[in-house]
Design a protein around this motif. Structure first.
Motif, PDB file in Angstrom:
ATOM      1  N   GLU A 126     -31.308  51.394  75.890  1.00  0.00           N
ATOM      2  CA  GLU A 126     -31.605  52.808  76.035  1.00  0.00           C
ATOM      3  C   GLU A 126     -30.335  53.628  75.898  1.00  0.00           C
ATOM      4  OE1 GLU A 126     -33.578  53.497  79.748  1.00  0.00           O
ATOM      5  OE2 GLU A 126     -35.556  53.041  78.926  1.00  0.00           O
ATOM      6  N   SER A 127     -30.433  54.710  75.170  1.00  0.00           N
ATOM      7  CA  SER A 127     -29.287  55.612  75.006  1.00  0.00           C
ATOM      8  C   SER A 127     -29.374  56.721  76.054  1.00  0.00           C
ATOM      9  CB  SER A 127     -29.286  56.210  73.604  1.00  0.00           C
ATOM     10  OG  SER A 127     -28.230  57.133  73.470  1.00  0.00           O
ATOM     11  N   ALA A 128     -28.249  56.965  76.736  1.00  0.00           N
ATOM     12  CA  ALA A 128     -28.212  57.992  77.774  1.00  0.00           C
ATOM     13  C   ALA A 128     -27.392  59.202  77.334  1.00  0.00           C
ATOM     14  CB  ALA A 128     -27.641  57.411  79.067  1.00  0.00           C
ATOM     15  N   GLY A 129     -27.101  59.295  76.053  1.00  0.00           N
ATOM     16  CA  GLY A 129     -26.343  60.433  75.554  1.00  0.00           C
ATOM     17  C   GLY A 129     -24.961  60.031  75.094  1.00  0.00           C
ATOM     18  N   VAL A 130     -24.089  61.006  74.987  1.00  0.00           N
ATOM     19  CA  VAL A 130     -22.729  60.789  74.493  1.00  0.00           C
ATOM     20  C   VAL A 130     -21.713  61.173  75.554  1.00  0.00           C
ATOM     21  CG1 VAL A 130     -21.050  61.399  72.703  1.00  0.00           C
ATOM     22  CG2 VAL A 130     -23.475  61.245  72.125  1.00  0.00           C
ATOM     23  N   ASN A 131     -20.736  60.295  75.767  1.00  0.00           N
ATOM     24  CA  ASN A 131     -19.603  60.611  76.641  1.00  0.00           C
ATOM     25  C   ASN A 131     -18.586  61.368  75.790  1.00  0.00           C
ATOM     26  OD1 ASN A 131     -17.084  60.500  78.017  1.00  0.00           O
ATOM     27  ND2 ASN A 131     -17.833  58.776  79.244  1.00  0.00           N
ATOM     28  N   ASN A 137     -21.191  56.676  72.582  1.00  0.00           N
ATOM     29  CA  ASN A 137     -22.555  56.690  73.094  1.00  0.00           C
ATOM     30  C   ASN A 137     -22.625  55.908  74.394  1.00  0.00           C
ATOM     31  OD1 ASN A 137     -23.701  58.183  70.994  1.00  0.00           O
ATOM     32  ND2 ASN A 137     -23.949  56.359  69.717  1.00  0.00           N
ATOM     33  N   VAL A 138     -23.359  56.442  75.349  1.00  0.00           N
ATOM     34  CA  VAL A 138     -23.571  55.750  76.618  1.00  0.00           C
ATOM     35  C   VAL A 138     -24.922  55.046  76.543  1.00  0.00           C
ATOM     36  CG1 VAL A 138     -23.802  55.973  79.118  1.00  0.00           C
ATOM     37  CG2 VAL A 138     -22.210  57.457  77.867  1.00  0.00           C
ATOM     38  N   VAL A 139     -24.908  53.733  76.660  1.00  0.00           N
ATOM     39  CA  VAL A 139     -26.155  52.962  76.571  1.00  0.00           C
ATOM     40  C   VAL A 139     -26.337  52.119  77.816  1.00  0.00           C
ATOM     41  CG1 VAL A 139     -26.181  52.889  74.054  1.00  0.00           C
ATOM     42  CG2 VAL A 139     -25.014  51.094  75.311  1.00  0.00           C
ATOM     43  N   TYR A 140     -27.599  51.908  78.156  1.00  0.00           N
ATOM     44  CA  TYR A 140     -27.969  51.045  79.277  1.00  0.00           C
ATOM     45  C   TYR A 140     -28.892  49.952  78.751  1.00  0.00           C
ATOM     46  CZ  TYR A 140     -26.156  54.760  82.268  1.00  0.00           C
ATOM     47  OH  TYR A 140     -25.344  55.678  82.870  1.00  0.00           O
ATOM     48  N   TYR A 141     -28.847  48.820  79.413  1.00  0.00           N
ATOM     49  CA  TYR A 141     -29.697  47.699  79.032  1.00  0.00           C
ATOM     50  C   TYR A 141     -30.566  47.289  80.209  1.00  0.00           C
ATOM     51  CZ  TYR A 141     -26.601  47.245  74.999  1.00  0.00           C
ATOM     52  OH  TYR A 141     -25.883  47.499  73.858  1.00  0.00           O
ATOM     53  N   LYS A 142     -31.762  46.903  79.903  1.00  0.00           N
ATOM     54  CA  LYS A 142     -32.682  46.378  80.906  1.00  0.00           C
ATOM     55  C   LYS A 142     -33.573  45.339  80.230  1.00  0.00           C
ATOM     56  CE  LYS A 142     -35.832  50.276  80.174  1.00  0.00           C
ATOM     57  NZ  LYS A 142     -36.488  51.443  80.799  1.00  0.00           N
TER      58      LYS A 142
END
Length: 203
Positions: A126-131, A137-142
């Motif tokens: 999942e992309s959480a936007g841009v730092n 890009n700020v990404v999270y994994y699940k």
């Protein structure tokens, strides 16, 4: 002339000569599963058929399964688990009985197929936007525990809530555990830390 006749005879007999194949210095030979047995040599496994012929050559990516007869790769429903590492993280997939990839390594963990279904940990990005400060890009994994068929198609979700995971080898040294087990043809079961049981029915 006499020598020439002997050469002709030998050439004509070659197709009828039976050549023996010998596999030496094997470390382990498994029982047969779906007419294929795993054989180990050093750190690699191969598969032989009931004639003793190597049908899948020695390779390092086959995943062993614990059984009453030992720990070794096996075929179930025409699929065998394989493991591929990327940036120190293990991803699991499956090969078919010809040794070709049937399902690309993409799962954080996976079980053998049973009745045409397998439990796997499906990774979601999942992309959480841009730092803006770092310009990244700020990404999270699940991941979810899901059921797939032998083509790799998702059949059903077992877990309602995803588990967050950090894809870094310093955090994820071993694959996350699969909590569900196959209980019957349509039932899957898991026990939590307090020994409470959850049953999920999949039609």
């Amino acid at each position: 002339m006499k020598n020439f006749k002997w050469i002709i005879c030998i050439v004509m007999l070659l197709p009828f000569l039976v050549l023996s194949q010998t596999l030496e210095n094997l470390d382990f030979v498994s029982p047969f599963h779906e007419d294929l047995a795993a054989v180990k040599k050093n750190d690699q496994w191969a598969f032989i058929d009931r004639n003793g012929d190597v049908v899948i050559d020695f390779r390092p990516d086959l995943v062993s399964t614990r059984t009453d007869s030992g720990s070794y790769p096996l075929f179930s429903n025409g699929r065998c688990l394989i493991e591929s590492k990327k940036d120190g993280i293990s991803y699991f997939g499956y090969i078919d009985v010809s040794g070709n990839k049937a399902i690309e390594p993409q799962f954080l963990n996976a079980k053998n197929f049973l009745n045409g279904k397998a439990i796997v940990l499906q990774l979601i990005k999942e992309s959480a936007g841009v730092n803006t400060a770092l310009g990244k890009n700020v990404v999270y994994y699940k991941y979810f525990e899901v059921i797939i068929n032998t083509d790799g198609t998702l059949e059903a979700y077992l877990s309602k809530d995803p588990q967050n995971v950090v894809l870094d080898k310093s955090y994820l040294r071993n694959p996350p555990e699969i909590s569900f087990t196959h209980f019957s043809e349509s039932l899957y079961v898991k026990k939590d830390k307090s020994n409470k049981t959850t049953l999920v029915k999949i039609d």
